[in-house]
Design a protein around this motif. Sequence first.
Motif, PDB file in Angstrom:
ATOM      1  N   ASN A 124       0.838  -1.199   0.000  1.00 36.11           N
ATOM      2  CA  ASN A 124       0.000   0.000   0.000  1.00 36.11           C
ATOM      3  C   ASN A 124       0.874   1.250   0.000  1.00 36.11           C
ATOM      4  O   ASN A 124       0.529   2.255  -0.614  1.00 36.11           O
ATOM      5  N   TRP A 125       1.991   1.174   0.739  1.00 33.07           N
ATOM      6  CA  TRP A 125       2.945   2.282   0.814  1.00 33.07           C
ATOM      7  C   TRP A 125       4.354   1.708   0.875  1.00 33.07           C
ATOM      8  O   TRP A 125       4.574   0.643   1.445  1.00 33.07           O
ATOM      9  N   THR A 126       5.296   2.432   0.280  1.00 27.50           N
ATOM     10  CA  THR A 126       6.706   2.083   0.430  1.00 27.50           C
ATOM     11  C   THR A 126       7.442   3.317   0.947  1.00 27.50           C
ATOM     12  O   THR A 126       7.121   4.452   0.573  1.00 27.50           O
ATOM     13  N   ILE A 127       8.391   3.074   1.812  1.00 26.48           N
ATOM     14  CA  ILE A 127       9.222   4.133   2.376  1.00 26.48           C
ATOM     15  C   ILE A 127      10.667   3.782   2.046  1.00 26.48           C
ATOM     16  O   ILE A 127      11.153   2.707   2.406  1.00 26.48           O
ATOM     17  N   ASP A 128      11.346   4.663   1.339  1.00 30.33           N
ATOM     18  CA  ASP A 128      12.759   4.478   1.007  1.00 30.33           C
ATOM     19  C   ASP A 128      13.557   5.366   1.943  1.00 30.33           C
ATOM     20  O   ASP A 128      13.363   6.585   1.940  1.00 30.33           O
ATOM     21  N   VAL A 129      14.447   4.775   2.729  1.00 35.68           N
ATOM     22  CA  VAL A 129      15.125   5.534   3.787  1.00 35.68           C
ATOM     23  C   VAL A 129      16.481   6.109   3.395  1.00 35.68           C
ATOM     24  O   VAL A 129      17.038   6.913   4.126  1.00 35.68           O
ATOM     25  N   ASN A 130      17.018   5.715   2.262  1.00 30.27           N
ATOM     26  CA  ASN A 130      18.335   6.213   1.858  1.00 30.27           C
ATOM     27  C   ASN A 130      18.211   6.897   0.505  1.00 30.27           C
ATOM     28  O   ASN A 130      18.126   6.244  -0.528  1.00 30.27           O
ATOM     29  N   LYS A 131      18.220   8.204   0.522  1.00 33.88           N
ATOM     30  CA  LYS A 131      18.075   8.985  -0.711  1.00 33.88           C
ATOM     31  C   LYS A 131      19.428   9.363  -1.323  1.00 33.88           C
ATOM     32  O   LYS A 131      19.481  10.069  -2.311  1.00 33.88           O
ATOM     33  N   THR A 132      20.514   8.885  -0.722  1.00 37.14           N
ATOM     34  CA  THR A 132      21.840   9.211  -1.243  1.00 37.14           C
ATOM     35  C   THR A 132      22.226   8.224  -2.339  1.00 37.14           C
ATOM     36  O   THR A 132      21.590   7.182  -2.519  1.00 37.14           O
ATOM     37  N   ASP A 133      23.288   8.547  -3.061  1.00 36.29           N
ATOM     38  CA  ASP A 133      23.800   7.645  -4.100  1.00 36.29           C
ATOM     39  C   ASP A 133      24.605   6.499  -3.510  1.00 36.29           C
ATOM     40  O   ASP A 133      24.853   5.500  -4.166  1.00 36.29           O
ATOM     41  N   THR A 134      25.028   6.649  -2.269  1.00 33.52           N
ATOM     42  CA  THR A 134      25.844   5.643  -1.606  1.00 33.52           C
ATOM     43  C   THR A 134      24.950   4.625  -0.909  1.00 33.52           C
ATOM     44  O   THR A 134      24.087   4.984  -0.120  1.00 33.52           O
ATOM     45  N   GLY A 135      25.185   3.348  -1.210  1.00 34.21           N
ATOM     46  CA  GLY A 135      24.435   2.296  -0.547  1.00 34.21           C
ATOM     47  C   GLY A 135      25.018   1.980   0.818  1.00 34.21           C
ATOM     48  O   GLY A 135      26.196   2.223   1.079  1.00 34.21           O
ATOM     49  N   LEU A 136      24.173   1.457   1.690  1.00 32.23           N
ATOM     50  CA  LEU A 136      24.644   1.044   3.009  1.00 32.23           C
ATOM     51  C   LEU A 136      25.240  -0.354   2.917  1.00 32.23           C
ATOM     52  O   LEU A 136      24.856  -1.146   2.059  1.00 32.23           O
ATOM     53  N   ASN A 137      26.164  -0.667   3.818  1.00 27.84           N
ATOM     54  CA  ASN A 137      26.896  -1.930   3.734  1.00 27.84           C
ATOM     55  C   ASN A 137      26.198  -3.112   4.380  1.00 27.84           C
ATOM     56  O   ASN A 137      26.476  -4.250   4.038  1.00 27.84           O
TER      57      ASN A 137
END
Length: 133
Positions: free
Chosen positions: A70-83
């Motif tokens: 129903n909804w999606t939340i994306d928490v990292n808007k940077t170009d760098t991915g988390l490890n």
Amino acid sequence: MAVHESSLGFRHGPKTILNEKTLVVVFMSKDAYTRKYDVDIVRELATDGSPSKLIVVDEKEDEELKNLANWTIDVNKTDTGLNNDFSLALLYVIFAQVLALKKSIELGITPDNPSPEGRVNRVVQGVTIYPWN
């Protein structure tokens, strides 16, 4: 009621309490193996006729999950991915805390004083601390 469960464990009991008032939040793993199970439970919840609502919280936008939830939340808007999931969990906690705060306020529960009648105290009272041997 708020319950934490793994994507696999959710199927073995907690799933039975879902109704039209239930909000299920799936925090997606960064680990490729674990993520497969997370995607499976999202697919299952989206297609099994459950009346509950579904939020998927993920690091980055995922088109399949966006179409299922129903909804999606994306928490990292940077170009760098988390490890790893630990780093991701720190961002997930922020979402969970804000959701809990807003829902408490909506229900008329004052977060800084959840029990005005005194049954629950901010500082635990009446507990004896026994010596550890």
